[in-house]
Design a protein around this motif. Structure first.
Motif, short mmCIF file in Angstrom:
data_model
loop_
_atom_site.label_atom_id
_atom_site.label_comp_id
_atom_site.label_asym_id
_atom_site.label_seq_id
_atom_site.Cartn_x
_atom_site.Cartn_y
_atom_site.Cartn_z
N LEU A 83 -14.84 -2.10 22.15
CA LEU A 83 -13.54 -2.01 21.47
C LEU A 83 -12.42 -1.65 22.44
O LEU A 83 -11.38 -2.31 22.46
CB LEU A 83 -13.62 -0.98 20.35
CG LEU A 83 -12.34 -0.75 19.56
CD1 LEU A 83 -12.12 -1.90 18.58
CD2 LEU A 83 -12.39 0.57 18.80
N TRP A 84 -12.64 -0.62 23.27
CA TRP A 84 -11.58 -0.14 24.15
C TRP A 84 -11.33 -1.08 25.32
O TRP A 84 -10.37 -0.90 26.06
CB TRP A 84 -11.93 1.25 24.67
CG TRP A 84 -11.64 2.32 23.67
CD1 TRP A 84 -12.53 3.08 22.97
CD2 TRP A 84 -10.35 2.73 23.20
NE1 TRP A 84 -11.88 3.93 22.12
CE2 TRP A 84 -10.55 3.74 22.25
CE3 TRP A 84 -9.04 2.34 23.52
CZ2 TRP A 84 -9.48 4.37 21.59
CZ3 TRP A 84 -7.99 2.97 22.88
CH2 TRP A 84 -8.22 3.97 21.93
N ARG A 85 -12.18 -2.09 25.48
CA ARG A 85 -12.01 -3.05 26.57
C ARG A 85 -11.66 -4.44 26.06
O ARG A 85 -11.74 -5.41 26.81
CB ARG A 85 -13.29 -3.09 27.42
CG ARG A 85 -13.58 -1.75 28.10
CD ARG A 85 -14.99 -1.62 28.62
NE ARG A 85 -15.34 -2.69 29.53
CZ ARG A 85 -16.17 -3.70 29.20
NH1 ARG A 85 -16.71 -3.75 28.00
NH2 ARG A 85 -16.44 -4.62 30.08
N SER A 86 -11.28 -4.53 24.78
CA SER A 86 -11.02 -5.84 24.18
C SER A 86 -9.61 -5.97 23.61
O SER A 86 -9.33 -6.90 22.85
CB SER A 86 -12.05 -6.11 23.05
OG SER A 86 -13.36 -6.15 23.57
N TYR A 87 -8.73 -5.06 23.97
CA TYR A 87 -7.34 -5.16 23.51
C TYR A 87 -6.59 -6.24 24.29
O TYR A 87 -6.85 -6.47 25.47
CB TYR A 87 -6.62 -3.83 23.72
CG TYR A 87 -6.75 -2.86 22.56
CD1 TYR A 87 -5.92 -2.96 21.44
CD2 TYR A 87 -7.69 -1.85 22.60
CE1 TYR A 87 -6.02 -2.07 20.39
CE2 TYR A 87 -7.80 -0.95 21.54
CZ TYR A 87 -6.96 -1.06 20.45
OH TYR A 87 -7.06 -0.17 19.41
N ASP A 116 -3.62 -6.68 19.56
CA ASP A 116 -4.77 -7.09 18.75
C ASP A 116 -6.02 -6.83 19.56
O ASP A 116 -5.95 -6.43 20.72
CB ASP A 116 -4.68 -8.56 18.35
CG ASP A 116 -5.45 -8.86 17.06
OD1 ASP A 116 -6.27 -8.01 16.64
OD2 ASP A 116 -5.26 -9.94 16.49
N ASN A 117 -7.17 -7.06 18.95
CA ASN A 117 -8.43 -6.70 19.59
C ASN A 117 -9.50 -7.72 19.22
O ASN A 117 -9.67 -8.03 18.03
CB ASN A 117 -8.85 -5.30 19.15
CG ASN A 117 -9.96 -4.73 20.00
OD1 ASN A 117 -11.07 -5.24 20.03
ND2 ASN A 117 -9.66 -3.65 20.71
N LEU A 118 -10.20 -8.26 20.22
CA LEU A 118 -11.23 -9.25 19.95
C LEU A 118 -12.41 -8.64 19.20
O LEU A 118 -13.04 -9.30 18.38
CB LEU A 118 -11.73 -9.87 21.25
CG LEU A 118 -10.82 -10.90 21.93
CD1 LEU A 118 -11.50 -11.44 23.18
CD2 LEU A 118 -10.47 -12.03 20.99
N ALA A 119 -12.74 -7.39 19.49
CA ALA A 119 -13.88 -6.75 18.83
C ALA A 119 -13.55 -6.35 17.40
O ALA A 119 -14.45 -6.22 16.57
CB ALA A 119 -14.34 -5.53 19.63
N PRO A 163 -2.93 0.93 17.77
CA PRO A 163 -2.39 0.33 19.00
C PRO A 163 -3.24 0.71 20.21
O PRO A 163 -4.09 1.59 20.14
CB PRO A 163 -0.98 0.92 19.09
CG PRO A 163 -1.07 2.22 18.36
CD PRO A 163 -2.05 1.99 17.24
N HIS A 164 -2.96 0.06 21.31
CA HIS A 164 -3.73 0.28 22.53
C HIS A 164 -3.11 1.46 23.28
O HIS A 164 -2.24 1.29 24.15
CB HIS A 164 -3.70 -0.98 23.38
CG HIS A 164 -4.60 -0.93 24.57
ND1 HIS A 164 -5.58 0.02 24.74
CD2 HIS A 164 -4.66 -1.72 25.69
CE1 HIS A 164 -6.21 -0.18 25.87
NE2 HIS A 164 -5.67 -1.23 26.47
N GLN A 207 -4.91 0.50 31.61
CA GLN A 207 -5.54 -0.81 31.77
C GLN A 207 -4.57 -1.90 32.19
O GLN A 207 -4.95 -2.84 32.90
CB GLN A 207 -6.23 -1.24 30.47
CG GLN A 207 -7.02 -2.53 30.60
CD GLN A 207 -7.62 -2.98 29.28
OE1 GLN A 207 -7.07 -2.72 28.21
NE2 GLN A 207 -8.76 -3.65 29.34
N GLY A 208 -3.33 -1.81 31.75
CA GLY A 208 -2.40 -2.90 31.93
C GLY A 208 -2.48 -3.86 30.74
O GLY A 208 -3.02 -3.52 29.69
#
Length: 254
Positions: free
Chosen positions: A133-137, A148-151, A158-159, A165-166
């Motif tokens: 989750l935290w790597r799919s924003y 948005d988030n793929l997971a 929000p992120h 991460q950028g």
């Protein structure tokens, strides 16, 4: 209008990622070795206190339990406590629950047991889900939060780690599915704007935070595992003695 938007976003967050479990990106494997890394757990606690504890509480966990991951009371007070000066207090947020519900329409969910609750919901190990989750924003200006988030498509949260991460965007490709062209995630990302961390550093930091959330959900899990191993070893040795004792008792019986 804005209150209604925020309320719907928080409500969608509290409902969990059940939609993501039915499709979309596959869960990445959480680096389980971080669970036995005290430095990783301590860094995860710092990230949780600085980025999550502003809105989400951990009301079933006390600050002084962080001593179990190698932190002193002084370190806890100086670096992790922003809403109280008593190290024995639970991890509550500064916002009053009634006021938060009035402002946002819903109270941000407590995160004490989030790793276990996701596992109970069938979302991998729970840690796998959170790590993914935290790597799919990715940036999406059509959403109310801009993310948005793929997971978890259409996620309400929000992120908050975006500065670390950028900004990235997922790479899709068209594939035919039952006679229709659909967009499928390729597993690759394009960097739009670099963050304060490199991708490797960010993944490691997320792993640290997920390790902490997993530990916080069950601080005794390592002791429970070690106790289980000890019991199995004892039963194995006991079975060996019982077998030889049984043979000794019956050796003269024809």
């Amino acid at each position: 209008m804005m209150k209604k938007i925020i309320a719907s976003l928080l409500t969608s967050l509290s409902l969990g990622g059940a939609m993501a479990a039915g499709g979309g990106v596959a869960w990445d494997r959480f680096p389980t070795e971080k669970m036995s890394d005290m430095a990783a757990l301590q860094n995860g606690a710092k990230l949780f206190a600085n980025y999550c504890l502003n809105c989400h509480g951990a009301a079933f966990h006390r600050f002084n339990r962080l001593q179990e991951i190698g932190l002193t009371n002084e370190q806890i007070k100086d670096n992790l406590m922003f809403t109280t000066d008593k190290v024995g207090e639970t991890m509550k947020v500064a916002m009053d629950a009634k006021e938060a519900k009035e402002w946002f329409g819903a109270t941000p969910p407590d995160l004490t047991l989030v790793a276990r609750s996701r596992a109970a919901a069938g979302q991998g190990s729970g840690a796998d889900y959170l790590y993914t989750l935290w790597r799919s924003y990715y940036r999406d200006d059509s959403k109310a939060t801009g993310w948005d988030n793929l997971a978890f498509p259409s996620i309400g949260m929000p992120h908050v780690l975006w500065e670390l991460q950028g900004e990235r965007k997922p790479v899709f490709e068209e594939r035919e599915d039952h006679g229709q062209q659909v967009q499928v995630f390729t597993g690759r990302w394009e960097l739009v704007k670099p963050g304060l961390m490199s991708p490797q550093q960010y993944d490691s930091a997320v792993g640290d935070m997920v390790a902490y959330l997993n530990w916080m959900a069950e601080p005794q899990q390592k002791q429970r595992f070690n106790l289980g191993v000890g019991v199995l070893v004892f039963l194995g040795i006991f079975a060996l003695f019982a077998w030889r004792l049984n043979a000794a008792y019956w050796k003269d019986v024809k």
